[in-house]
Design a protein around this motif. Structure first.
Motif, short mmCIF file in Angstrom:
data_model
loop_
_atom_site.label_atom_id
_atom_site.label_comp_id
_atom_site.label_asym_id
_atom_site.label_seq_id
_atom_site.Cartn_x
_atom_site.Cartn_y
_atom_site.Cartn_z
N SER A 159 0.86 -1.17 0.00
CA SER A 159 0.00 0.00 0.00
C SER A 159 0.90 1.22 0.00
CB SER A 159 -0.90 0.00 1.24
OG SER A 159 -1.73 1.14 1.25
N THR A 167 -5.28 -3.14 -1.75
CA THR A 167 -4.19 -4.08 -1.55
C THR A 167 -4.35 -4.87 -0.25
OG1 THR A 167 -2.79 -2.48 -0.38
CG2 THR A 167 -2.56 -2.60 -2.78
N THR A 322 -11.38 -1.19 2.45
CA THR A 322 -10.07 -0.54 2.46
C THR A 322 -8.96 -1.57 2.46
OG1 THR A 322 -10.10 -0.42 4.88
CG2 THR A 322 -10.94 1.49 3.67
N SER A 323 -7.77 -1.14 2.11
CA SER A 323 -6.61 -2.02 2.07
C SER A 323 -6.28 -2.57 3.46
CB SER A 323 -5.40 -1.27 1.51
OG SER A 323 -5.62 -0.89 0.16
N SER A 325 -3.20 -4.36 5.91
CA SER A 325 -1.78 -4.64 6.12
C SER A 325 -1.65 -5.66 7.26
CB SER A 325 -1.02 -3.36 6.48
OG SER A 325 0.35 -3.63 6.70
#
Length: 336
Positions: A159, A167, A322-323, A325
């Motif tokens: 990202s 992502t 949303t991405s 992580s």
């Protein structure tokens, strides 16, 4: 009135047997959560008793769906990399399982981009209902352009500020920092990062590597750009260490590079970890089988695959997502 041995041969037949509408039968057989569990179970039981199977191709045509998701590996920077790469194999297998659980097929494509239209052509082909891209390679701008107009697209990758593509990936900066920090805590003073920092994920790992060194006040680390294929990375590492000062600690951008480093170091008459400690990245299935077993940064590819598939189908359903992580973890073994 249905005769005892007469079999239901259509949705209308099952509808009459179940005492519900044809649309309810169709939804129940597709596991639509809008249909009550008891009703779904009843309809599925009747379908089994009558050896009834819905025509999936016809249903998909009616719904304008293909029942498949494309999984693309763009290899703009590594044309020699193949699907047999251990990381690719692990992630693709996890994606196949996650898609199968949703009743979807996986359409796999390894792409060596020759122009900037390859992804646009793929999504416009109508072959799939969504796309998962494994790695941004040097194609991040192509991916960004297409993702702006094609919602069901998820990327395994980094990202990056200024980019809006959806992502899923591990915190590469933190992974690189953990790897270097571990070597520094062992008293290693001459660290080298082996990999290509021009690739977004590797760039973040290299930045984390440098951050750990700066925080420790240690001498600046070195970087040895390398391809990720076994033979190419082996040749690069052996040639460089033969003619230069050998570092006492290596952070490899991937486990494949780390495994090549183990072989090159041994061939130069050095010992791991006595002379050179090595930390990889990914924790692929062969990392624990090497001699010595590889210390590495683990990415949870199974969880990552499940999250990518979940985000993809939520996008298809029109949800805002949303991405994500994921936190990497240090796996301690004998190489460092």
């Amino acid at each position: 009135m249905w005769m005892k041995r007469q079999k239901a041969s259509s949705l209308a037949d099952l509808s009459a047997l179940a005492g519900v509408s044809i649309s309810t039968v169709s939804r129940a057989l597709a596991d639509n959560p809008l249909v009550a569990v008891a009703t779904r179970d009843k309809i599925k039981r009747l379908a089994r008793e009558h050896d009834f199977q819905i025509n999936v191709a016809a249903r998909n045509f009616r719904l304008q769906r293909t029942g498949a998701v494309g999984v693309i590996l763009p290899l703009g920077h590594e044309a020699e990399q193949h699907l047999t790469d251990p990381f690719f194999m692990s992630l693709i297998a996890a994606l196949a399982d996650a898609l199968s659980d949703r009743g979807y097929d996986l359409l796999l494509s390894r792409v060596i981009p020759s122009n900037d239209q390859w992804l646009k052509a793929f999504v416009e082909s109508g072959k799939v209902d969504g796309v998962i891209i494994v790695g941004q390679s040097d194609q991040i701008d192509v991916i960004e352009t297409v993702s702006a107009n094609y919602a069901p697209l998820v990327v395994w990758g980094a990202s990056i500020a200024g980019y809006s593509q959806l992502t899923v990936g591990s915190d590469n900066f933190e992974g690189g920092r953990l790897a270097a920090q571990h070597l520094l805590s062992q008293g290693r003073k001459r660290l080298t990062f082996v990999g290509n920092p021009a690739v977004p994920e590797f760039e973040a790992r290299f930045a984390g590597f440098n951050e750990a060194i700066a925080q420790a006040g240690a001498p600046s680390g070195a970087v040895l750009p390398s391809h990720v294929t076994p033979e190419a990375s082996y040749a690069t590492i052996r040639a460089n260490f033969k003619d230069a000062t050998v570092p006492d600690g290596i952070v490899a951008a991937s486990d494949v590079i780390a495994l090549s480093a183990l072989r090159a170091i041994a061939d130069l008459g050095l010992r791991v970890p006595d002379d050179v400690a090595v930390v990889g990245y990914d924790d692929v299935f062969i990392a624990k089988q090497t001699m010595p077993a590889l210390t590495t940064i683990r990415q949870d590819v199974v969880l990552g695959a499940q999250m990518m598939v979940d985000l993809l189908f939520r996008r298809v359903a029109g949800e805002k997502v949303t991405s994500i992580s994921l936190q990497p973890t240090l796996v301690l073994r004998a190489s460092a």
